[in-house]
Enzyme design. Structure first.
Site, PDB file in Angstrom:
ATOM      1  N   LYS A   1       0.818  -1.211   0.000  1.00  0.00           N
ATOM      2  CA  LYS A   1       0.000   0.000   0.000  1.00  0.00           C
ATOM      3  C   LYS A   1       0.855   1.265   0.000  1.00  0.00           C
ATOM      4  O   LYS A   1       0.497   2.259  -0.629  1.00  0.00           O
ATOM      5  CB  LYS A   1      -0.959   0.008   1.191  1.00  0.00           C
ATOM      6  CG  LYS A   1      -0.311   0.245   2.539  1.00  0.00           C
ATOM      7  CD  LYS A   1      -1.346   0.370   3.634  1.00  0.00           C
ATOM      8  CE  LYS A   1      -0.699   0.641   4.969  1.00  0.00           C
ATOM      9  NZ  LYS A   1       0.028   1.916   5.035  1.00  0.00           N
ATOM     10  N   THR A   2       1.984   1.246   0.721  1.00  0.00           N
ATOM     11  CA  THR A   2       2.834   2.442   0.768  1.00  0.00           C
ATOM     12  C   THR A   2       3.378   2.759  -0.622  1.00  0.00           C
ATOM     13  O   THR A   2       3.452   3.917  -1.041  1.00  0.00           O
ATOM     14  CB  THR A   2       3.981   2.251   1.762  1.00  0.00           C
ATOM     15  OG1 THR A   2       3.440   1.923   3.045  1.00  0.00           O
ATOM     16  CG2 THR A   2       4.815   3.514   1.880  1.00  0.00           C
TER      17      THR A   2
ATOM     18  N   ASP B   1      -3.682   7.955   4.216  1.00  0.00           N
ATOM     19  CA  ASP B   1      -3.139   6.639   4.557  1.00  0.00           C
ATOM     20  C   ASP B   1      -3.805   6.122   5.834  1.00  0.00           C
ATOM     21  O   ASP B   1      -4.214   6.915   6.691  1.00  0.00           O
ATOM     22  CB  ASP B   1      -1.625   6.760   4.764  1.00  0.00           C
ATOM     23  CG  ASP B   1      -0.945   5.395   4.836  1.00  0.00           C
ATOM     24  OD1 ASP B   1      -1.580   4.385   4.469  1.00  0.00           O
ATOM     25  OD2 ASP B   1       0.227   5.343   5.263  1.00  0.00           O
ATOM     26  N   GLU B   2      -3.922   4.807   5.956  1.00  0.00           N
ATOM     27  CA  GLU B   2      -4.491   4.153   7.159  1.00  0.00           C
ATOM     28  C   GLU B   2      -5.860   4.734   7.500  1.00  0.00           C
ATOM     29  O   GLU B   2      -6.161   5.085   8.647  1.00  0.00           O
ATOM     30  CB  GLU B   2      -3.534   4.314   8.358  1.00  0.00           C
ATOM     31  CG  GLU B   2      -2.134   3.771   8.138  1.00  0.00           C
ATOM     32  CD  GLU B   2      -2.071   2.248   8.173  1.00  0.00           C
ATOM     33  OE1 GLU B   2      -3.134   1.608   8.231  1.00  0.00           O
ATOM     34  OE2 GLU B   2      -0.951   1.698   8.134  1.00  0.00           O
TER      35      GLU B   2
ATOM     36  N   GLN C   1      -7.723  -4.470   9.450  1.00  0.00           N
ATOM     37  CA  GLN C   1      -6.642  -4.121  10.373  1.00  0.00           C
ATOM     38  C   GLN C   1      -7.006  -2.929  11.257  1.00  0.00           C
ATOM     39  O   GLN C   1      -6.120  -2.259  11.793  1.00  0.00           O
ATOM     40  CB  GLN C   1      -5.365  -3.808   9.595  1.00  0.00           C
ATOM     41  CG  GLN C   1      -4.783  -4.997   8.846  1.00  0.00           C
ATOM     42  CD  GLN C   1      -3.402  -4.717   8.294  1.00  0.00           C
ATOM     43  OE1 GLN C   1      -2.419  -4.604   9.028  1.00  0.00           O
ATOM     44  NE2 GLN C   1      -3.313  -4.588   6.981  1.00  0.00           N
TER      45      GLN C   1
ATOM     46  N   ARG D   1       1.801 -10.663  10.454  1.00  0.00           N
ATOM     47  CA  ARG D   1       3.144 -10.120  10.706  1.00  0.00           C
ATOM     48  C   ARG D   1       4.204 -11.128  10.294  1.00  0.00           C
ATOM     49  O   ARG D   1       5.391 -10.793  10.173  1.00  0.00           O
ATOM     50  CB  ARG D   1       3.350  -9.786  12.180  1.00  0.00           C
ATOM     51  CG  ARG D   1       2.430  -8.738  12.810  1.00  0.00           C
ATOM     52  CD  ARG D   1       2.337  -7.477  12.020  1.00  0.00           C
ATOM     53  NE  ARG D   1       1.185  -7.509  11.134  1.00  0.00           N
ATOM     54  CZ  ARG D   1       0.996  -6.706  10.107  1.00  0.00           C
ATOM     55  NH1 ARG D   1       1.901  -5.802   9.804  1.00  0.00           N
ATOM     56  NH2 ARG D   1      -0.079  -6.793   9.354  1.00  0.00           N
TER      57      ARG D   1
END
Length: 857
Positions: free
Chosen positions: A63-64, A251-252, A330, A676
């Site tokens: 995503k980044t 973002d997020e 998330q 993770r």
């Protein structure tokens, strides 16, 4: 020929190359390099520049890269200048990383993007520009939490409110929560205002805001709240920013709270000549993705969302170029105000929005992704996506049961050592716990094994303030001459013994060359102190004398509990109404429990000194230990997830307070934990765990039954059983061993076996385990001669178990001495610190151990 001055003036329409035309094909042939390597979904997210876009980016899907590449694409295509792009992140680190990546993509430093930053940094910049509209000057101060609490204490004193019953820190938390929900003092519901100081919460909030204006100050909540107020009350200013920002990127987005949502909604609406936005909200009409009403439904009257403003036909579609990147699976920060509903209703807020799902994962193996996707599929409040990978399936997710938390820690410790022997770096190993008090068991185990570790997102267990305070009391009991410990707790909790009293004690101690405690004993017999302070100090000295006397007749665990209760320290935290008070009380209970493993107070404190004496730097190869909430955004090759039991995970408190919404957030937390892991994910649960100071039999987490059987493997704990095979508790790893029977054939192991046989004269010859201890107070199992039970004694080592005791302050060893350790083998002494040795072992590397753990080779 027509003269230029006489040509009729018409607006030339914008031109875009026709699809499939010469210009379009020519441009595609020389596509920018930054698009190379993007998968089709990522490229779609980058190149869709018109209208609202929601990018549902699963864990590890890049995503980044999509976000930064989209900005680069906007700039390279000339769709906007750097100052016309608003890009919002949650952390300064993320903002710096985006700028760095953009610089690499575009081949130049990205200094011309003034609106790339966090919500608060951008909100602060806007507020400084229009400070006078908030009754501030442009050089206003932003207060930190400590300054906020001090200011609130002054207000409580002015209102004659008992700050012990109604702590300033609690009020600070309430005000922060109100601001995160976009509530000013006049908008706080009366029911919530009544929660503090018998209905004075709203009045104190208003007084606090007035005081901030006088001080020319703002807190972090004001940086957005004042923005929202200015935008609503001054539509012309809002219109300026709406016209300035041609593109908005977030973002997020799943972690945004109500205030951040309101701020974005106002900025993302099309400019209009409307004089004042309607403040009647849409919140009540939100379609609920799960059961029950949305948490924001309560805010219809209190903190209304802005309705879409009236605009001309087609105008909104041209200007509302907003792209939000996030993952509803998330969203794990509901406890601090994040609203997952914001992302779930994106297409309702922005009709016609394009939703792009990034489902190809570049991080984890197939089995891990299948397990994580199957688990999160049980949530009802989600938009839906399934992570996949084109890489190998890898190892299955393992689920391991342990008898208790101690065996759980032993098993994980042994698995980590095995991974280390296989060449895995410790930096690529992480343990993710649900509650911070779980860390203590692992920290102790790692010290026993000599495994370096780091705690991420907070201090190590024994470095927490409440643990240091409790240990200081115990240190003074153990050694009255421990001035540092006595000074730490002489006025903790508050006894009216301030700095002047402590300075007087120091002066007296230096003159007479006696410890601080003895100086206190002498001073209370004089008139040097005021009566109240003298009485408090005399009581403290009397308490310590009584506790030392009780030490001879009371177990050290009971003594610790008595000290915490009689000193008033436990009561201090019970009366504290701050958010972390409950966690501190849990940590104190865990501290008392940890003492049971040691024979006496002296042995426990020596163990603590070894735990605290770690000087490894940040670059050291070490196991990472953290909570699941702290793990967001991180990734490791090997991830251990202990404590998957009902009541712990999912958390019973969360279920009690939030019901199904809380259960779904807990499940999202499990999804985050699994994703993770790159190569191995290992889940653990314990059948018995001490909760709230009491041993409880637990059942495995419901989340384990929600994992797909085809991707999960059940394994046996490598930690053995602390209870052995007696009493029906299952087989022990020692059951099939004769006395010290082992596959080891090293000379050191053979010497240890011979020494054991000589020292005990065959007393345990008939025993299965080869040694015996006194019966455990927790077990009713009979003593079967040579068998063993669980009463813990002080430090010794059998297969890595701490059983030898550190004594004295100097070591009999010298630098360069060749030594042997039962677990780590042969090595040479590299450093000596009292009775602690740093040894460079031939195979295990450098470890720090107490000298009684080794013998000369």
């Amino acid at each position: 020929m027509t003269e230029p001055s006489k040509i009729t003036s018409h607006v030339v329409p914008d031109h875009q190359p026709a699809a499939g035309g010469i210009a379009a094909r020519a441009r595609a042939s020389v596509g920018p390099k930054y698009l190379t390597g993007l998968n089709p979904e990522q490229r779609d997210a980058v190149e869709t520049l018109d209208g609202p876009v929601l990018v549902l980016a699963g864990a590890g899907t890049g995503k980044t890269r999509v976000l930064t590449t989209r900005i680069a694409h906007i700039l390279s295509q000339g769709r906007a200048r750097p100052g016309e792009i608003l890009s919002v992140t949650f952390t300064n680190k993320a903002a710096r990383e985006m700028k760095h990546r953009l610089g690499q993509m575009l081949g130049q430093a990205v200094e011309g993007m003034p609106w790339l930053g966090t919500f608060h940094s951008i909100g602060g910049r806007i507020l400084r520009t229009h400070a006078e509209l908030a009754q501030l000057k442009s050089n206003f101060t932003v207060l930190d939490v400590d300054d906020q609490v001090r200011l609130l204490k002054q207000l409580l004193q002015a209102e004659n409110i008992d700050d012990k019953r109604w702590p300033a820190r609690m009020l600070a938390g309430l005000i922060d929560g109100w601001k995160n929900r976009g509530l000013g003092p006049a908008q706080v519901p009366s029911g919530e205002a009544a929660m503090f100081a018998n209905g004075k919460g709203g009045k104190l909030y208003a007084s606090y805001q007035e005081r901030l204006k006088i001080l020319n100050a703002a807190d972090f909540g004001d940086l957005l709240l004042e923005n929202i107020r200015i935008f609503r009350e001054h539509p012309d200013i809002l219109r300026q920013y709406q016209q300035r920002f041609k593109y908005i990127l977030v973002d997020e987005y799943q972690d945004t709270n109500v205030a951040q949502y309101l701020w974005l909604r106002l900025l993302s609406q099309a400019p209009s000549s409307f004089t004042s936005p309607r403040l009647r909200g849409e919140v009540g009409s939100r379609s609920d993705p799960g059961e029950g009403d949305s948490p924001q439904a309560e805010l219809v009257e209190a903190a209304p969302h802005p309705s879409p403003l009236p605009v001309k036909d087609g105008e909104r579609e041209k200007t509302k170029n907003i792209c939000c990147v996030g993952d509803d699976d998330q969203s794990i920060y509901g406890w601090r105000g994040a609203e997952v509903d914001n992302i779930l209703r994106f297409d309702h807020d922005f009709p016609g929005a394009k939703v792009i799902r990034l489902e190809r994962n570049y991080r984890s193996t197939g089995h891990i992704l299948a397990a994580a996707s199957h688990l999160i599929a049980h949530n009802e409040g989600r938009l839906g996506k399934t992570l996949r990978t084109e890489d190998e399936d890898g190892e299955k997710v393992t689920v391991t049961g342990a008898w208790d938390s101690e065996e759980e820690a032993r098993g994980i410790g042994e698995e980590i050592e095995q991974l280390q022997r296989q060449g895995e770096r410790l930096n690529e190993i992480a343990i993710l716990v649900r509650a911070s008090y779980q860390m203590r068991e692992f920290e102790d185990r790692f010290v026993t094994l000599g495994l370096p570790y780091r705690v991420i997102g907070g201090p190590r267990f024994y470095e927490r303030a409440e643990i240091r305070d409790a240990l200081a009391y115990l240190r003074v009991i153990n050694s009255p001459a421990d001035d540092l410990a006595f000074e730490r707790i002489v006025n903790t909790p508050k006894r009216g013994l301030g700095d002047a009293t402590v300075q007087m004690l120091h002066d007296h101690a230096r003159k007479r060359r006696i410890p601080l405690f003895e100086a206190a004993r002498a001073v209370v017999e004089t008139d040097e102190l005021k009566p109240k302070a003298r009485g408090s100090l005399r009581d403290l000295v009397t308490h310590f004398d009584r506790w030392r006397a009780q030490r001879e007749v009371t177990t050290h665990t009971d003594l610790a509990q008595i000290v915490l209760d009689e000193s008033g320290y436990t009561e201090m935290w019970q009366k504290d109404r701050s958010a972390d008070a409950a966690g501190r009380l849990e940590n104190l209970k865990e501290l008392v429990r940890s003492m049971e493993e040691f024979e006496n107070l002296q042995g426990f404190l020596e163990h603590i000194s070894l735990v605290m004496d770690r000087d490894g730097g940040a670059e050291e190869d070490a196991v990472s230990l953290m909570t699941l909430h702290s793990a967001k955004g991180l990734e490791f090759d090997n991830v251990f997830l202990p404590g998957w039991e009902e009541g712990l995970f999912p958390s019973q408190r969360t279920l009690d307070e939030q019901g199904r919404a809380g259960l779904e957030e807990e499940r999202r937390l499990g999804h985050v934990g699994l994703t993770r892991a790159r190569r191995r994910a290992k889940l653990y649960f314990a059948t018995n765990r001490r909760i709230h100071g009491t041993w409880s039999t637990t059942i495995p987490s419901r989340f384990l039954d929600e994992l797909p059987a085809a991707n999960v493997e059940i394994t046996e704990s490598k930690g053995g059983s602390a209870w052995g095979g007696i009493g029906g508790y299952g087989a022990s790893r020692f059951d099939d061993m004769e006395a010290f029977g082992s596959s080891y054939s090293t000379p050191g192991w053979q010497r240890a076996q011979a020494n054991r046989n000589r020292g005990q004269g065959g007393r345990n010859g008939g025993g299965r385990g080869g040694f015996e201890e006194e019966p455990s107070p927790f077990s009713s199992a009979p003593d079967f001669g040579g068998s063993f039970s669980t009463r813990r004694r002080g430090p010794m080592t059998i297969e890595g178990e701490l059983v030898a005791k550190s004594t004295g302050t100097t070591s009999e060893f010298s630098l360069g001495d060749r030594v042997f350790h039962q677990k780590f083998g042969y090595g040479r002494v590299a450093k000596i610190d009292g009775n602690k040795l740093t040894i460079a072992f031939d195979k295990a590397g450098e470890k720090k151990v107490v000298d009684s753990f080794v013998q000369r080779a």
